[in-house]
Design an enzyme around this catalytic site. Sequence first.
Site: not given
Ligand code: GLN
Length: 423
Positions: A29, A104, A128
């Site tokens: 990532k 994400s 994410s």
């Molecule tokens: N969807 C969640 C957010 O937008 C989780 C994102 C994540 O785990 N980086 O914060």
Amino acid sequence: MSESSIFITEERIEGEDEGPLAGETVAVKDNISTAGVRTTCGSEMLAEYVPPYDATVIERLTGAGATIVGKTNMDEFGMGSTTETSAFGPAPNPAAEGRVPGGSSGGSAAAVAAGEADYALGTDTGGSVRNPAAFCGVVGIKPTYGLVSRYGLVAYANSLEQIGPLAPTVEDAARVLDAISGPDDRDATTRCEGADSDYASAADGDIEGLSIGIPTELVEGADEGVREAFWDAISDLESEGASYHEVSLPSIEHAVAAYYVIAMSEASSNLARFDGVRYGPVTESGGNWNEAFAAVREQGFGEEVKRRILLGTYALSAGYHDKYYKKAQDARAWVARDFEEAFEEADVLASPTMPVPPFEVGESLEDPLQMYLADANTVPVNLANLPAISVPAGETEGLPVGVQLIGPTFGEKRIIRAASALE
Ligand code: GLN
């Protein structure tokens, strides 16, 4: 591959010749620092940023013999659930055409689902790793907070996030966890007393006598098709020797609100460093400091990131701190206590990973609140610092469904064992 796809950069970082992961490939990532290789966080702000050092997890992977094959697309700074907030455009879902790959860490899950890499690393602040794993039909692990070093991870909300593996099978994900976990002097929050090792050995499918708690609150709100796939998975586990009963986590109704207040507050502080001096594009603004700072951030950040910085700054500001941030911290403690009690009656907890199947591309961008609510089953785990795994469990109308297994602190082996029985 185009920039708007699975990978943002495809430079390779060769691993050692020998080691448990020798000859195997990992996609990473793009919020995890790679020395000499661009690390953009899916943001215009860091489009040209090249870190001078490797994150601990990169050192550990290459030290174990793995080759890094590229940096994957992601929601900007990890803020999203679809990979559509990336400044480089959305990533595709190889398992469901026309649908988002989740987020994400969508590029990481897509890379594994498409066979572009043997494994991938994602980061999980509020789901994410598990969300894209569920949406792309692969396995994803969110480790106990402190099990994996965050040194070299560009912070979004540091009290919540962990780096975790995505892989085609539970055993593969566990092998990657073996390589990256363990204490690190450069991250004072690594805390591994009581943690296991040799996670791959737990992928033996032996769940005789395992007691599974099913939090009603995490099942009743899910789509019908998702619920059916979930209950099928639970009966499979039962036929392999586990038993199940329902449990209740009353605080859960406050989890999404508490998560977003805490995550946005931490983000507003973490992202203050992107000022065009230390990081970010240089602008032509000749005015005073405030004007120059605003110009860089206006240009460098996307809409979702700006929304969160504004809300987070508001929640932390004088007069509102107690009303929002402190209250969210109280709710966080309550969620953790509810989980503790649930683990007095069950070895693992199970729920659908996502209450819905993968969104259509573009669907959730129109309504951020709907997107936040879809995190209902994943964020409680981050609030309580617990480990969880998402494992594929069939389909609804041809779209992948994931089941989430949650363990107590350092209960990684339990959830790996249960997940391998399911797979
Ligand atoms: N969807 C969640 C957010 O937008 C989780 C994102 C994540 O785990 N980086 O914060």
